[in-house]
Design a protein around this motif. Structure first.
Motif, mmCIF file in Angstrom:
data_model
loop_
_atom_site.group_PDB
_atom_site.id
_atom_site.type_symbol
_atom_site.label_atom_id
_atom_site.label_comp_id
_atom_site.label_asym_id
_atom_site.label_seq_id
_atom_site.Cartn_x
_atom_site.Cartn_y
_atom_site.Cartn_z
ATOM 1 N N UNK A 32 -3.209 -1.755 -8.440
ATOM 2 C CA UNK A 32 -2.999 -1.046 -7.177
ATOM 3 C C UNK A 32 -2.356 0.314 -7.434
ATOM 4 N N UNK A 33 -2.953 1.349 -6.897
ATOM 5 C CA UNK A 33 -2.408 2.704 -7.030
ATOM 6 C C UNK A 33 -2.200 3.279 -5.636
ATOM 7 N N UNK A 68 0.813 -1.224 0.000
ATOM 8 C CA UNK A 68 0.000 0.000 0.000
ATOM 9 C C UNK A 68 0.841 1.266 0.000
ATOM 10 N N UNK A 69 2.081 1.171 0.496
ATOM 11 C CA UNK A 69 2.948 2.352 0.541
ATOM 12 C C UNK A 69 3.998 2.350 -0.567
ATOM 13 N N UNK A 70 3.930 1.368 -1.475
ATOM 14 C CA UNK A 70 4.875 1.334 -2.586
ATOM 15 C C UNK A 70 6.304 1.072 -2.172
ATOM 16 N N UNK A 98 -6.063 7.476 5.436
ATOM 17 C CA UNK A 98 -7.232 7.216 4.575
ATOM 18 C C UNK A 98 -6.851 7.342 3.102
ATOM 19 N N UNK A 99 -7.336 6.434 2.298
ATOM 20 C CA UNK A 99 -7.062 6.420 0.853
ATOM 21 C C UNK A 99 -5.569 6.375 0.545
#
Length: 490
Positions: free
Chosen positions: A391-392, A236-238, A453-454
């Protein structure tokens, strides 16, 4: 090697392999096309002397060769195993790779024999079993063909070819497994895996969880102990690349080896550095990302030793083509290879184009370079990630900016912790304490951004045509002037 020979030949070969990965071409037709093109090659070389036509012939000739090479890799299943597929059988074979401990199981790659033929079987075992590379085992269970499956993003994952690229043709889930003997396989690989196991044991003993798990991934690419929740934070954090033994990690290790042997005569230092890199890549499992980075590091050492200019772009293309030549299936079916290659293209070619936009970033601790490199890599791999995974991450860039400056020091101290932990429980204390502080800080940053969030969201079914168009635009932006100069040279 002149550009008008190097690039058409390389791009033609890789293009042929990629074409044959999805479209079957008749071998006789490819051979005929190759013969005609070879004849035209000599005609345009010695009679008409057209350099552009020669380059075109070279591209077509190597394109046909690439397609033939893919077909020669073999897609036929062994008859002896096809006769017993789908039935309960007992097979005897050898564990030919390091056992992979997953969250709920252990995966073994076992090479077995049947009817004079060999095949590799991926065996899923319950946790708690004691297995090692080189074990001779008897497996009793239902031999099955692997099957493709649908991902959470609704995409079909080609699991069959993903396993086939590693030579695995069959699977056997939770069979009855009996270890017959140990100590088989390569002595060198057994020794390297033994060192790796002692190193990981040392850091797990001297550091708490999850910091010890993070360090194992950072220095050796070990992700088997990662929980799904922890892995998802990195996704999620790349920042998943820093625990995937990427080219970034291998480059850091290669630089250490180069400095370590700098006191020796140049030839001996180069030989020791090359050997160390090869052994390190083997110890970490010789994944495609590590192999690609290892080849480039070896080429850099050899170039420096011989006094030749090191061209990172050519080294990358050579390394990629060499790997595809040895194993054509990785080009289309190995996501790690594809991501690593794209990210390295970005670092080498896109970073210089966008560095001017980061002059405002302080250059202390290399922050300016990290900002440019991270942005370039993320921009260039984003279309592929959107197409393959959907996934972005909105927080990838700031998270990487904050974490990456600490990684070289963390890796150095992490290696020191593992080595000192093997030698002395008293010597390890200062290394372990400082390493823990850095690891805890990095995990804290990643966890903080992952909870926002997001922080990331999914884009299902990102269209292939959009991916192709985005890469066409990026290619024109990076290489537009070079392509024009290339054709102008003819």
């Amino acid at each position: 090697m002149r550009d008008e020979v190097f690039y058409p030949a390389l791009l033609g070969f890789v293009g042929g392999v990629l074409f044959a990965s999805f479209i079957h071409a008749d071998a006789k037709l490819l051979f005929l096309a190759g013969l005609i093109t070879l004849a035209l090659f000599f005609i345009f070389s010695f009679i008409f002397r057209s350099r552009l036509a020669v380059a075109a012939c070279l591209f077509i000739l190597l394109f046909a060769a690439g397609a033939v090479r893919f077909q020669a890799a073999g897609t036929n299943l062994p008859e002896a195993f096809e006769k017993i597929a789908g039935t309960k059988v007992s097979l005897i074979g050898t564990v030919v790779d390091e056992p992979e401990q997953r969250q709920n199981s252990i995966a073994l790659t076992v090479e077995v024999k049947e009817g004079g033929e060999k095949a590799r079987v991926l065996v899923g075992e319950d946790l708690g079993g004691e297995f090692a590379y080189g074990d001779k085992v008897e497996i009793t269970g239902v031999l099955k063909h692997p099957e493709n499956f649908e991902t959470d993003q609704g995409k079909t994952f080609d699991y069959v070819n993903y396993l086939r690229k590693d030579g695995i043709l069959y699977v056997m889930q939770y069979p009855k497994t009996k270890v017959i003997s140990s100590g088989g396989g390569s002595r060198i690989k057994r020794a390297l895996f033994s060192v790796k196991e002692k190193f990981l044991t040392a850091i797990h003993y001297n550091l708490p969880t999850p910091e010890n798990i993070f360090l194992g991934g950072l220095v050796l690419g070990e992700k088997s102990s990662f929980s799904q929740e922890m892995r998802q934070k990195f996704v999620n954090t790349g920042t998943i690349h820093i625990i995937a033994l990427s080219g970034y990690n291998i480059t850091i290790v290669a630089n250490w080896f180069r400095e370590l042997f700098s006191f020796l005569a140049p030839a001996f230092a180069a030989g020791a550095g090359v050997l160390s890199i090869i052994l390190f890549v083997l110890m970490t499992g010789a994944g495609s990302t590590a192999v690609r980075a290892g080849i480039m590091a070896v080429l850099a050492i050899l170039a420096r030793t011989t006094g030749r200019e090191y061209d990172a772009g050519r080294a990358l293309l050579f390394a990629g083509a060499a790997m595809v030549l040895l194993n054509p299936l990785i080009l289309a079916f190995d996501v790690s290879f594809q991501l690593s290659f794209l990210a390295t293209v970005a670092v080498i070619f896109l970073t210089p184009r966008i560095e001017k936009y980061f002059l405002w970033v302080p250059n202390r601790f290399g922050l300016q370079g990290i900002a440019a490199v991270t942005t370039a890599a993320y921009i260039f791999v984003l279309p592929f990630i959107l197409y393959e995974m959907g996934t972005f991450s909105l927080v990838a860039l700031p998270t990487n900016f904050l974490v990456l400056p600490f990684i070289p020091a963390t890796m150095a101290l992490g290696f020191g912790t593992g080595i000192a932990g093997i030698l002395s429980r008293f010597l390890v204390a200062p290394f372990a304490w400082i390493t823990y502080v850095l690891l805890h800080l990095e995990l804290g940053i990643i966890g903080l951004f992952a909870r926002l969030p997001l922080a990331s969201f999914t884009i299902p079914h990102f269209p292939l045509i959009a991916t192709i168009l985005l890469y066409a635009l990026l290619t024109l932006y990076i290489f537009g002037s070079d392509i024009a100069l290339f054709f102008k040279g003819f």
